[in-house]
Design a protein around this motif. Structure first.
Motif, mmCIF file in Angstrom:
data_model
loop_
_atom_site.group_PDB
_atom_site.id
_atom_site.type_symbol
_atom_site.label_atom_id
_atom_site.label_comp_id
_atom_site.label_asym_id
_atom_site.label_seq_id
_atom_site.Cartn_x
_atom_site.Cartn_y
_atom_site.Cartn_z
ATOM 1 N N UNK A 178 50.436 33.650 34.190
ATOM 2 C CA UNK A 178 48.965 34.200 34.495
ATOM 3 C C UNK A 178 48.395 35.263 33.460
ATOM 4 N N UNK B 103 40.811 36.816 35.992
ATOM 5 C CA UNK B 103 42.256 36.260 35.791
ATOM 6 C C UNK B 103 42.618 34.804 36.077
ATOM 7 N N UNK C 290 40.668 26.920 42.231
ATOM 8 C CA UNK C 290 41.461 25.994 41.405
ATOM 9 C C UNK C 290 40.219 24.932 40.568
ATOM 10 N N UNK C 291 40.455 24.534 39.604
ATOM 11 C CA UNK C 291 39.602 23.704 38.666
ATOM 12 C C UNK C 291 40.411 22.376 39.109
ATOM 13 N N UNK D 3 46.138 25.477 51.567
ATOM 14 C CA UNK D 3 44.959 24.538 50.750
ATOM 15 C C UNK D 3 44.899 23.274 51.137
ATOM 16 N N UNK E 147 40.709 33.996 39.393
ATOM 17 C CA UNK E 147 40.643 35.111 40.700
ATOM 18 C C UNK E 147 40.148 36.467 39.939
ATOM 19 N N UNK E 148 40.063 37.612 40.851
ATOM 20 C CA UNK E 148 39.847 38.853 40.216
ATOM 21 C C UNK E 148 40.802 39.805 40.238
ATOM 22 N N UNK E 149 41.110 40.563 39.249
ATOM 23 C CA UNK E 149 42.280 41.381 39.174
ATOM 24 C C UNK E 149 43.595 40.757 39.301
ATOM 25 N N UNK E 150 44.573 41.992 39.761
ATOM 26 C CA UNK E 150 45.774 41.200 39.800
ATOM 27 C C UNK E 150 46.350 41.500 41.257
ATOM 28 N N UNK E 151 45.360 42.050 42.022
ATOM 29 C CA UNK E 151 45.863 42.059 43.611
ATOM 30 C C UNK E 151 45.759 40.722 44.020
ATOM 31 N N UNK E 152 46.203 40.532 45.348
ATOM 32 C CA UNK E 152 46.425 39.253 46.135
ATOM 33 C C UNK E 152 45.033 38.912 46.489
ATOM 34 N N UNK E 153 44.354 37.976 46.179
ATOM 35 C CA UNK E 153 43.067 37.568 46.751
ATOM 36 C C UNK E 153 43.099 35.887 46.474
ATOM 37 N N UNK E 154 42.012 35.312 47.120
ATOM 38 C CA UNK E 154 41.700 34.057 46.942
ATOM 39 C C UNK E 154 41.698 33.588 45.609
ATOM 40 N N UNK E 155 42.473 32.336 45.082
ATOM 41 C CA UNK E 155 42.326 31.609 43.999
ATOM 42 C C UNK E 155 41.507 30.522 44.184
ATOM 43 N N UNK F 215 51.055 40.143 44.214
ATOM 44 C CA UNK F 215 50.133 39.536 43.166
ATOM 45 C C UNK F 215 49.589 38.420 43.827
ATOM 46 N N UNK G 179 42.846 21.884 44.311
ATOM 47 C CA UNK G 179 43.051 22.498 45.612
ATOM 48 C C UNK G 179 42.128 23.464 45.939
#
Lengths: 111, 113
Positions: B48, B31, B104-105, A36, B94-102, A96, A44
């Motif tokens: 989370x 999420x 940030x604010x 990030x 992000x979407x759901x609980x699977x690993x994906x891009x988050x 997760x 970030x």
């Protein structure tokens, strides 16, 4: 216990040259790694990621390398531009999307 | 399309007080994760929320609690504030609980005096 470490708090490079930012991790359960970028007064911003089944991932000027045996990853930026000046965070997850971050490296790209 | 928004931008409180921080996720995200970034440190995961329930929690005391609303927005509450709670609080969606891009604010800067 710092599970993700960025041992260089700062890095200065000339515009047009390569920037190499390093990151080490200790937790063997980590299997997905992210970089990030953070500007002051902003959150970030995601740059690039790599799964533990790969050893390299490229996206334009950004390449991330992963050495699982050494528990080490690096971010290469080529060519570096003044707009790349920011704090770069390495992050990791073992499942997760709970992220464990390093302490960050301040990159300064000089003209 | 608005990204992740957080309010307020800055906040000053005194020891022992309680504070509530707010987050609206990016459109289409369901999420919300909260992180604390102390000065000179990387963000640390607090907890989370997904489907209005706390799904994962980091190493933070019970003084830190949260809530997620049906519209996916979220609140972070901190009780009995300590000087050490002074930090930038970041919300990520992000979407759901699977690993994906988050995403940030910009964060809320909390100062405890």
């Amino acid at each position: 216990d710092q599970q993700v470490k960025q041992n260089s708090p700062s890095l200065s490079v000339q515009e047009g040259r390569i920037s190499i930012l390093n990151c080490d991790y200790t937790n063997s359960m980590f299997d997905y790694f992210l970089w990030y970028k953070k500007y002051p007064a902003e959150g970030p911003t995601f740059l690039i990621s790599i799964s533990s089944i790969k050893d390299k991932n490229e996206d334009g000027r950004f390449t991330v390398f992963l050495n699982k045996s050494a528990k080490h990853l690096s971010l290469h930026i080529v060519p570096s531009q003044p707009g790349d000046s920011a704090v770069y965070f390495c992050a990791a997850t073992g499942g997760g999307n709970k992220l464990t971050f390093g302490t960050g490296t301040q990159l300064k790209v000089e003209l | 399309d608005a990204g992740v928004t957080q309010s307020p931008t800055h906040l000053i409180k005194t020891r022992g007080q309680q504070v509530t921080l707010r987050c609206s996720p990016k459109s289409g995200h369901d999420t919300v994760s909260w992180y604390q970034q102390a000065l000179g440190q990387g963000p640390q995961f607090i907890f989370q929320y997904y489907e209005e329930e706390e799904r994962q929690r980091g190493n933070f005391p019970d003084r830190f609690s949260g809530h997620q609303f049906p519209n996916y927005s979220s609140e972070l509450n901190v009780n009995a504030l300590l000087l050490g709670d002074s930090a930038l609080y970041l919300c990520a969606s992000s979407t759901g609980l699977v690993r994906n891009e988050q995403f940030f604010g910009p964060g809320t800067r909390l100062t405890v005096l």
